[in-house]
Design an enzyme around this catalytic site. Structure first.
Site, PDB file in Angstrom:
ATOM      1  N   VAL A 244       0.810  -1.213   0.000  1.00  0.00           N
ATOM      2  CA  VAL A 244       0.000   0.000   0.000  1.00  0.00           C
ATOM      3  C   VAL A 244       0.847   1.269   0.000  1.00  0.00           C
ATOM      4  CG1 VAL A 244      -0.234   0.082   2.523  1.00  0.00           C
ATOM      5  CG2 VAL A 244      -2.015   1.082   1.078  1.00  0.00           C
TER       6      VAL A 244
ATOM      7  N   CYS B  97      20.323  -4.268   0.471  1.00  0.00           N
ATOM      8  CA  CYS B  97      19.420  -4.281  -0.681  1.00  0.00           C
ATOM      9  C   CYS B  97      19.053  -2.861  -1.097  1.00  0.00           C
ATOM     10  CB  CYS B  97      18.165  -5.074  -0.353  1.00  0.00           C
ATOM     11  SG  CYS B  97      16.919  -5.067  -1.671  1.00  0.00           S
TER      12      CYS B  97
ATOM     13  N   CYS C 212      13.002 -10.565   2.072  1.00  0.00           N
ATOM     14  CA  CYS C 212      12.212 -10.990   0.911  1.00  0.00           C
ATOM     15  C   CYS C 212      12.534 -12.404   0.459  1.00  0.00           C
ATOM     16  CB  CYS C 212      12.418 -10.016  -0.243  1.00  0.00           C
ATOM     17  SG  CYS C 212      14.100  -9.905  -0.843  1.00  0.00           S
TER      18      CYS C 212
END
Length: 392
Positions: free
Chosen positions: A15, A101, A199
Protein backbone atom coordinates in the site's frame (compact mmCIF):
# COMPACT_ATOMS: atom_id res chain seq x y z
CA UNK A 1 3.66 24.25 -21.82
CA UNK A 2 6.51 22.81 -19.73
CA UNK A 3 7.06 19.09 -20.04
CA UNK A 4 6.09 17.09 -16.97
CA UNK A 5 8.89 15.67 -14.85
CA UNK A 6 9.09 11.88 -15.16
CA UNK A 7 9.21 9.90 -11.91
CA UNK A 8 9.71 6.15 -11.88
CA UNK A 9 8.14 4.56 -8.80
CA UNK A 10 9.14 1.22 -7.35
CA UNK A 11 5.79 -0.59 -6.97
CA UNK A 12 6.17 -3.48 -4.53
CA UNK A 13 2.54 -4.54 -4.44
CA UNK A 14 2.17 -2.93 -1.00
CA UNK A 15 0.00 0.00 0.00
CA UNK A 16 2.85 2.45 0.73
CA UNK A 17 4.33 2.43 -2.78
CA UNK A 18 0.83 2.42 -4.29
CA UNK A 19 -0.19 5.59 -2.46
CA UNK A 20 3.21 7.12 -3.32
CA UNK A 21 2.48 6.64 -7.03
CA UNK A 22 -1.00 8.13 -6.69
CA UNK A 23 0.28 11.17 -4.77
CA UNK A 24 2.93 11.86 -7.39
CA UNK A 25 0.39 11.70 -10.20
CA UNK A 26 -1.85 14.11 -8.27
CA UNK A 27 1.13 16.46 -7.97
CA UNK A 28 1.43 16.60 -11.75
CA UNK A 29 4.32 14.23 -12.43
CA UNK A 30 4.47 11.74 -15.29
CA UNK A 31 4.53 8.51 -13.30
CA UNK A 32 5.83 5.12 -14.44
CA UNK A 33 5.75 2.05 -12.20
CA UNK A 34 8.49 -0.56 -11.92
CA UNK A 35 8.01 -3.92 -10.22
CA UNK A 36 11.37 -5.33 -9.11
CA UNK A 37 11.84 -9.09 -8.94
CA UNK A 38 14.86 -9.67 -6.71
CA UNK A 39 14.64 -13.37 -5.88
CA UNK A 40 13.96 -16.46 -7.97
CA UNK A 41 14.88 -19.51 -5.87
CA UNK A 42 11.73 -21.07 -4.40
CA UNK A 43 9.69 -18.22 -5.79
CA UNK A 44 6.77 -20.54 -6.39
CA UNK A 45 6.69 -21.67 -2.76
CA UNK A 46 4.09 -20.70 -0.19
CA UNK A 47 6.66 -18.65 1.71
CA UNK A 48 8.18 -16.32 -0.84
CA UNK A 49 6.05 -15.84 -3.92
CA UNK A 50 6.38 -12.59 -5.82
CA UNK A 51 3.55 -13.50 -8.18
CA UNK A 52 0.81 -12.12 -5.92
CA UNK A 53 2.84 -8.97 -5.26
CA UNK A 54 3.21 -8.46 -9.00
CA UNK A 55 -0.51 -8.93 -9.57
CA UNK A 56 -1.26 -6.44 -6.78
CA UNK A 57 1.19 -3.93 -8.28
CA UNK A 58 -0.35 -4.35 -11.74
CA UNK A 59 -3.84 -3.82 -10.29
CA UNK A 60 -2.66 -0.64 -8.58
CA UNK A 61 -1.14 0.67 -11.81
CA UNK A 62 -4.40 0.00 -13.60
CA UNK A 63 -6.49 1.85 -10.99
CA UNK A 64 -4.14 4.83 -10.88
CA UNK A 65 -3.80 4.88 -14.63
CA UNK A 66 -0.03 4.49 -15.11
CA UNK A 67 2.19 2.18 -17.12
CA UNK A 68 4.17 -0.48 -15.27
CA UNK A 69 7.26 -2.49 -16.22
CA UNK A 70 8.48 -5.76 -14.69
CA UNK A 71 12.27 -5.79 -14.15
CA UNK A 72 14.35 -8.74 -12.94
CA UNK A 73 17.25 -7.84 -10.63
CA UNK A 74 17.66 -11.37 -9.23
CA UNK A 75 21.21 -11.80 -10.58
CA UNK A 76 22.35 -8.48 -9.11
CA UNK A 77 20.66 -9.32 -5.82
CA UNK A 78 22.37 -12.69 -5.53
CA UNK A 79 25.80 -11.22 -6.30
CA UNK A 80 25.60 -8.00 -4.29
CA UNK A 81 23.30 -8.88 -1.38
CA UNK A 82 22.79 -12.60 -0.85
CA UNK A 83 26.46 -13.57 -1.23
CA UNK A 84 27.40 -11.02 1.44
CA UNK A 85 24.53 -12.27 3.62
CA UNK A 86 25.98 -15.79 3.57
CA UNK A 87 29.56 -14.60 4.20
CA UNK A 88 28.46 -12.69 7.28
CA UNK A 89 26.50 -15.59 8.73
CA UNK A 90 29.43 -17.94 8.13
CA UNK A 91 31.62 -15.58 10.12
CA UNK A 92 29.24 -15.75 13.07
CA UNK A 93 27.75 -12.30 12.54
CA UNK A 94 24.11 -11.27 11.99
CA UNK A 95 23.79 -9.09 8.87
CA UNK A 96 20.88 -6.91 7.82
CA UNK A 97 20.35 -7.66 4.10
CA UNK A 98 17.55 -5.09 3.79
CA UNK A 99 20.08 -2.29 4.32
CA UNK A 100 22.39 -3.72 1.65
CA UNK A 101 19.42 -4.28 -0.68
CA UNK A 102 18.45 -0.63 -0.44
CA UNK A 103 21.99 0.57 -1.15
CA UNK A 104 22.80 -1.92 -3.93
CA UNK A 105 19.47 -2.71 -5.61
CA UNK A 106 16.65 -0.23 -4.89
CA UNK A 107 18.83 2.86 -5.03
CA UNK A 108 21.54 1.68 -7.42
CA UNK A 109 20.38 -0.95 -9.93
CA UNK A 110 16.83 0.45 -9.90
CA UNK A 111 18.04 4.06 -10.04
CA UNK A 112 20.33 3.28 -13.00
CA UNK A 113 17.49 1.51 -14.82
CA UNK A 114 15.10 4.39 -14.20
CA UNK A 115 17.58 6.93 -15.54
CA UNK A 116 17.87 4.88 -18.71
CA UNK A 117 14.10 5.26 -19.03
CA UNK A 118 14.54 9.02 -18.99
CA UNK A 119 13.48 9.52 -15.37
CA UNK A 120 14.09 12.82 -13.64
CA UNK A 121 13.59 11.16 -10.25
CA UNK A 122 12.77 7.82 -8.67
CA UNK A 123 10.37 7.28 -5.77
CA UNK A 124 9.68 4.55 -3.23
CA UNK A 125 7.18 4.00 -0.44
CA UNK A 126 9.73 4.34 2.38
CA UNK A 127 8.80 6.38 5.44
CA UNK A 128 11.55 8.99 5.43
CA UNK A 129 12.19 12.42 3.91
CA UNK A 130 14.82 14.32 1.91
CA UNK A 131 15.71 17.94 2.53
CA UNK A 132 18.16 20.25 0.77
CA UNK A 133 20.12 22.17 3.39
CA UNK A 134 20.29 25.74 2.15
CA UNK A 135 23.36 26.50 4.24
CA UNK A 136 25.56 23.54 3.27
CA UNK A 137 24.04 22.84 -0.16
CA UNK A 138 23.83 19.15 0.80
CA UNK A 139 20.90 16.79 0.80
CA UNK A 140 19.84 15.43 4.18
CA UNK A 141 18.04 12.20 5.00
CA UNK A 142 15.34 12.85 7.60
CA UNK A 143 13.25 10.51 9.70
CA UNK A 144 9.69 9.84 8.54
CA UNK A 145 7.13 11.91 10.42
CA UNK A 146 5.38 8.76 11.68
CA UNK A 147 7.72 7.62 14.49
CA UNK A 148 6.27 4.12 14.42
CA UNK A 149 7.08 3.69 10.71
CA UNK A 150 10.32 5.68 10.26
CA UNK A 151 12.63 3.70 7.95
CA UNK A 152 15.68 5.96 7.84
CA UNK A 153 17.63 3.24 9.68
CA UNK A 154 17.41 1.04 6.58
CA UNK A 155 18.41 3.87 4.23
CA UNK A 156 21.40 5.29 6.12
CA UNK A 157 23.87 4.18 3.41
CA UNK A 158 22.33 6.41 0.73
CA UNK A 159 24.65 9.07 -0.70
CA UNK A 160 24.19 12.57 -2.07
CA UNK A 161 23.55 11.46 -5.65
CA UNK A 162 20.93 8.92 -4.58
CA UNK A 163 19.11 11.41 -2.34
CA UNK A 164 19.25 14.12 -5.02
CA UNK A 165 17.34 11.83 -7.36
CA UNK A 166 14.82 10.33 -4.93
CA UNK A 167 11.37 11.26 -3.65
CA UNK A 168 9.64 9.73 -0.60
CA UNK A 169 5.98 10.78 -0.98
CA UNK A 170 4.62 9.09 2.17
CA UNK A 171 7.43 10.27 4.43
CA UNK A 172 5.32 13.24 5.50
CA UNK A 173 2.29 11.08 6.37
CA UNK A 174 1.26 8.76 9.20
CA UNK A 175 0.50 5.20 8.17
CA UNK A 176 -3.15 5.66 9.16
CA UNK A 177 -3.49 8.43 6.59
CA UNK A 178 -1.85 6.28 3.90
CA UNK A 179 -4.38 3.54 4.58
CA UNK A 180 -7.22 6.07 4.50
CA UNK A 181 -6.12 7.47 1.12
CA UNK A 182 -5.77 3.95 -0.32
CA UNK A 183 -9.31 3.06 0.74
CA UNK A 184 -10.76 6.37 -0.44
CA UNK A 185 -9.39 6.05 -3.97
CA UNK A 186 -10.29 2.36 -4.18
CA UNK A 187 -6.86 0.76 -4.32
CA UNK A 188 -7.20 -3.05 -4.36
CA UNK A 189 -4.43 -3.45 -1.76
CA UNK A 190 -5.74 -0.84 0.70
CA UNK A 191 -6.00 -3.40 3.50
CA UNK A 192 -3.06 -5.58 2.49
CA UNK A 193 -0.95 -6.63 5.44
CA UNK A 194 2.53 -5.06 5.63
CA UNK A 195 5.28 -7.44 4.54
CA UNK A 196 7.60 -8.74 7.23
CA UNK A 197 10.97 -10.42 7.14
CA UNK A 198 13.58 -10.66 4.43
CA UNK A 199 12.21 -10.99 0.91
CA UNK A 200 14.12 -14.18 0.03
CA UNK A 201 13.06 -15.90 3.25
CA UNK A 202 9.50 -14.68 3.52
CA UNK A 203 7.50 -16.18 6.37
CA UNK A 204 9.33 -19.54 6.45
CA UNK A 205 11.34 -20.51 9.57
CA UNK A 206 14.70 -18.79 9.32
CA UNK A 207 16.75 -21.79 10.48
CA UNK A 208 15.10 -23.97 7.85
CA UNK A 209 16.14 -21.53 5.12
CA UNK A 210 19.71 -21.00 6.33
CA UNK A 211 20.26 -24.75 6.65
CA UNK A 212 20.05 -25.02 2.85
CA UNK A 213 23.18 -22.94 2.39
CA UNK A 214 25.29 -23.24 5.53
CA UNK A 215 26.41 -26.57 6.97
CA UNK A 216 25.46 -27.30 10.55
CA UNK A 217 28.41 -27.36 12.93
CA UNK A 218 27.17 -28.51 16.38
CA UNK A 219 29.01 -27.48 19.51
CA UNK A 220 28.61 -26.78 23.22
CA UNK A 221 26.34 -24.22 24.83
CA UNK A 222 27.97 -22.85 28.00
CA UNK A 223 26.71 -20.58 30.74
CA UNK A 224 28.61 -17.69 32.32
CA UNK A 225 30.33 -20.10 34.70
CA UNK A 226 31.72 -22.15 31.83
CA UNK A 227 29.37 -25.09 32.42
CA UNK A 228 27.93 -26.98 29.45
CA UNK A 229 24.13 -26.60 29.51
CA UNK A 230 23.28 -27.88 26.05
CA UNK A 231 24.38 -28.23 22.45
CA UNK A 232 23.84 -25.79 19.59
CA UNK A 233 23.26 -26.79 15.97
CA UNK A 234 25.70 -24.23 14.53
CA UNK A 235 26.64 -20.69 15.56
CA UNK A 236 25.25 -19.23 12.33
CA UNK A 237 21.73 -20.15 13.43
CA UNK A 238 21.71 -17.90 16.52
CA UNK A 239 21.83 -14.18 17.20
CA UNK A 240 22.72 -12.20 20.30
CA UNK A 241 19.77 -11.59 22.59
CA UNK A 242 17.91 -14.60 21.18
CA UNK A 243 15.64 -16.27 23.72
CA UNK A 244 13.58 -18.76 21.72
CA UNK A 245 14.85 -21.94 20.10
CA UNK A 246 17.81 -22.61 22.40
CA UNK A 247 16.58 -25.99 23.59
CA UNK A 248 17.61 -25.33 27.18
CA UNK A 249 14.43 -23.85 28.60
CA UNK A 250 14.17 -26.44 31.37
CA UNK A 251 17.85 -26.37 32.32
CA UNK A 252 18.62 -25.07 35.79
CA UNK A 253 22.01 -24.15 37.21
CA UNK A 254 23.06 -24.09 40.80
CA UNK A 255 23.64 -20.74 42.45
CA UNK A 256 22.47 -17.25 41.67
CA UNK A 257 23.03 -15.96 38.16
CA UNK A 258 24.13 -12.42 37.35
CA UNK A 259 21.08 -10.53 36.17
CA UNK A 260 18.59 -13.31 36.90
CA UNK A 261 17.58 -16.06 39.28
CA UNK A 262 17.59 -19.82 38.91
CA UNK A 263 14.40 -19.83 36.83
CA UNK A 264 15.16 -16.75 34.72
CA UNK A 265 15.01 -17.21 30.91
CA UNK A 266 18.15 -17.93 28.91
CA UNK A 267 19.55 -15.51 26.31
CA UNK A 268 22.34 -15.84 23.76
CA UNK A 269 25.13 -13.55 24.97
CA UNK A 270 28.20 -14.39 22.85
CA UNK A 271 29.33 -16.50 19.94
CA UNK A 272 32.89 -17.84 20.07
CA UNK A 273 33.59 -18.82 16.48
CA UNK A 274 37.19 -19.93 17.15
CA UNK A 275 36.01 -22.54 19.65
CA UNK A 276 32.53 -23.13 18.16
CA UNK A 277 30.93 -22.28 21.50
CA UNK A 278 27.63 -20.54 22.16
CA UNK A 279 27.56 -18.62 25.44
CA UNK A 280 24.23 -18.07 27.18
CA UNK A 281 23.16 -16.24 30.32
CA UNK A 282 20.06 -16.13 32.48
CA UNK A 283 18.16 -12.88 32.85
CA UNK A 284 17.44 -10.04 30.44
CA UNK A 285 19.64 -7.65 32.46
CA UNK A 286 22.72 -9.84 32.69
CA UNK A 287 25.93 -7.74 32.38
CA UNK A 288 27.08 -9.74 29.35
CA UNK A 289 24.07 -8.38 27.45
CA UNK A 290 24.89 -4.74 28.29
CA UNK A 291 27.39 -2.82 26.13
CA UNK A 292 28.52 0.71 27.01
CA UNK A 293 30.48 1.07 23.75
CA UNK A 294 30.94 -0.39 20.29
CA UNK A 295 33.27 -0.28 17.30
CA UNK A 296 31.92 -0.10 13.74
CA UNK A 297 33.53 -0.60 10.33
CA UNK A 298 32.52 0.02 6.71
CA UNK A 299 31.18 3.47 7.61
CA UNK A 300 28.94 5.27 5.15
CA UNK A 301 28.03 8.92 5.71
CA UNK A 302 25.17 10.69 3.93
CA UNK A 303 27.20 13.90 3.62
CA UNK A 304 30.19 12.03 2.17
CA UNK A 305 32.41 12.55 5.21
CA UNK A 306 32.24 11.65 8.90
CA UNK A 307 30.44 13.99 11.30
CA UNK A 308 32.51 15.91 13.81
CA UNK A 309 33.43 14.23 17.07
CA UNK A 310 30.65 14.96 19.54
CA UNK A 311 27.35 13.95 21.06
CA UNK A 312 24.63 12.33 18.95
CA UNK A 313 21.85 9.76 19.09
CA UNK A 314 22.28 6.26 17.71
CA UNK A 315 20.28 3.12 16.97
CA UNK A 316 21.90 -0.32 17.09
CA UNK A 317 18.69 -1.98 15.86
CA UNK A 318 15.48 -0.96 14.09
CA UNK A 319 12.57 0.35 16.19
CA UNK A 320 14.95 1.33 18.97
CA UNK A 321 14.77 4.79 20.52
CA UNK A 322 17.79 6.96 19.78
CA UNK A 323 20.39 6.33 22.48
CA UNK A 324 22.58 9.24 23.59
CA UNK A 325 26.23 8.64 22.74
CA UNK A 326 29.57 10.20 21.90
CA UNK A 327 31.08 9.61 18.44
CA UNK A 328 34.81 9.16 18.00
CA UNK A 329 36.37 8.47 14.57
CA UNK A 330 38.47 5.33 14.76
CA UNK A 331 40.54 5.24 11.58
CA UNK A 332 39.55 5.26 7.92
CA UNK A 333 35.98 4.03 7.49
CA UNK A 334 35.61 3.16 11.18
CA UNK A 335 34.21 4.79 14.29
CA UNK A 336 33.48 4.12 17.95
CA UNK A 337 30.41 5.01 20.01
CA UNK A 338 30.34 5.40 23.78
CA UNK A 339 26.80 5.37 25.20
CA UNK A 340 25.45 7.27 28.17
CA UNK A 341 23.60 4.09 29.16
CA UNK A 342 24.67 0.53 28.21
CA UNK A 343 22.81 -0.87 25.20
CA UNK A 344 21.20 -4.31 25.18
CA UNK A 345 22.45 -7.16 22.95
CA UNK A 346 24.55 -5.05 20.58
CA UNK A 347 25.07 -7.47 17.69
CA UNK A 348 28.10 -7.69 15.32
CA UNK A 349 26.90 -7.55 11.71
CA UNK A 350 23.99 -5.26 12.48
CA UNK A 351 24.21 -1.53 11.80
CA UNK A 352 24.89 1.33 14.18
CA UNK A 353 23.12 4.37 12.72
CA UNK A 354 23.84 7.91 13.89
CA UNK A 355 21.32 10.76 14.24
CA UNK A 356 21.44 14.47 14.94
CA UNK A 357 17.83 15.04 15.95
CA UNK A 358 15.66 14.16 12.95
CA UNK A 359 18.65 14.02 10.58
CA UNK A 360 20.09 10.59 9.79
CA UNK A 361 23.85 11.09 9.36
CA UNK A 362 24.80 7.56 8.27
CA UNK A 363 26.45 4.71 10.12
CA UNK A 364 28.46 1.53 9.88
CA UNK A 365 28.48 -2.20 10.51
CA UNK A 366 28.98 -3.18 14.14
CA UNK A 367 32.29 -5.02 14.45
CA UNK A 368 32.54 -5.49 18.20
CA UNK A 369 30.84 -4.38 21.40
CA UNK A 370 32.33 -4.17 24.85
CA UNK A 371 30.18 -5.83 27.52
CA UNK A 372 29.93 -4.44 31.02
CA UNK A 373 31.80 -7.53 32.25
CA UNK A 374 33.86 -8.96 29.42
CA UNK A 375 36.05 -11.93 30.55
CA UNK A 376 34.94 -15.44 29.63
CA UNK A 377 35.50 -18.33 32.06
CA UNK A 378 38.37 -20.71 31.34
CA UNK A 379 37.13 -23.66 29.28
CA UNK A 380 38.86 -26.55 27.50
CA UNK A 381 40.46 -25.39 24.27
CA UNK A 382 38.94 -26.75 21.08
CA UNK A 383 40.65 -26.79 17.72
CA UNK A 384 39.05 -24.19 15.42
CA UNK A 385 36.71 -25.75 12.90
CA UNK A 386 35.97 -24.22 9.52
CA UNK A 387 32.52 -23.89 8.07
CA UNK A 388 31.48 -24.89 4.62
CA UNK A 389 28.89 -23.39 2.35
CA UNK A 390 26.64 -25.70 0.46
CA UNK A 391 25.85 -24.59 -3.07
CA UNK A 392 22.49 -25.53 -4.42
Amino acid sequence: MAQKQRVVVGLSGGVDSAVSAWLLKQQGYEVIGIFMKNWEDDDDSEYCSSRQDFLDAASVADVIGIDMEHVNFAAEYKDRVFAEFLREYQAGRTPNPDILCNAEIKFKAFLDHAMRLGADKIATGHYCRVRLNGTTGQYELLKGLDPLKDQSYFLHRLNQNQLRNTLFPVGELPKTEVRRIAAEIGLPNAKKKDSTGICFIGERPFREFLNRYIQKEPGPIRDDQGRVVGQHVGLSFYTLGQRQGLGIGGVKTQGAQKGGGEHAPWFVARKDVAHNTLWVVQGHDHPWLQSPQLQALDASWVAGSAPALGRYGAKTRYRQADAACVLAPNGEGAFALAFNEPQWAVTPGQSAVLYDGEVCLGGGVIHAATATEAPLPEVPTLAPRGKKVRRR
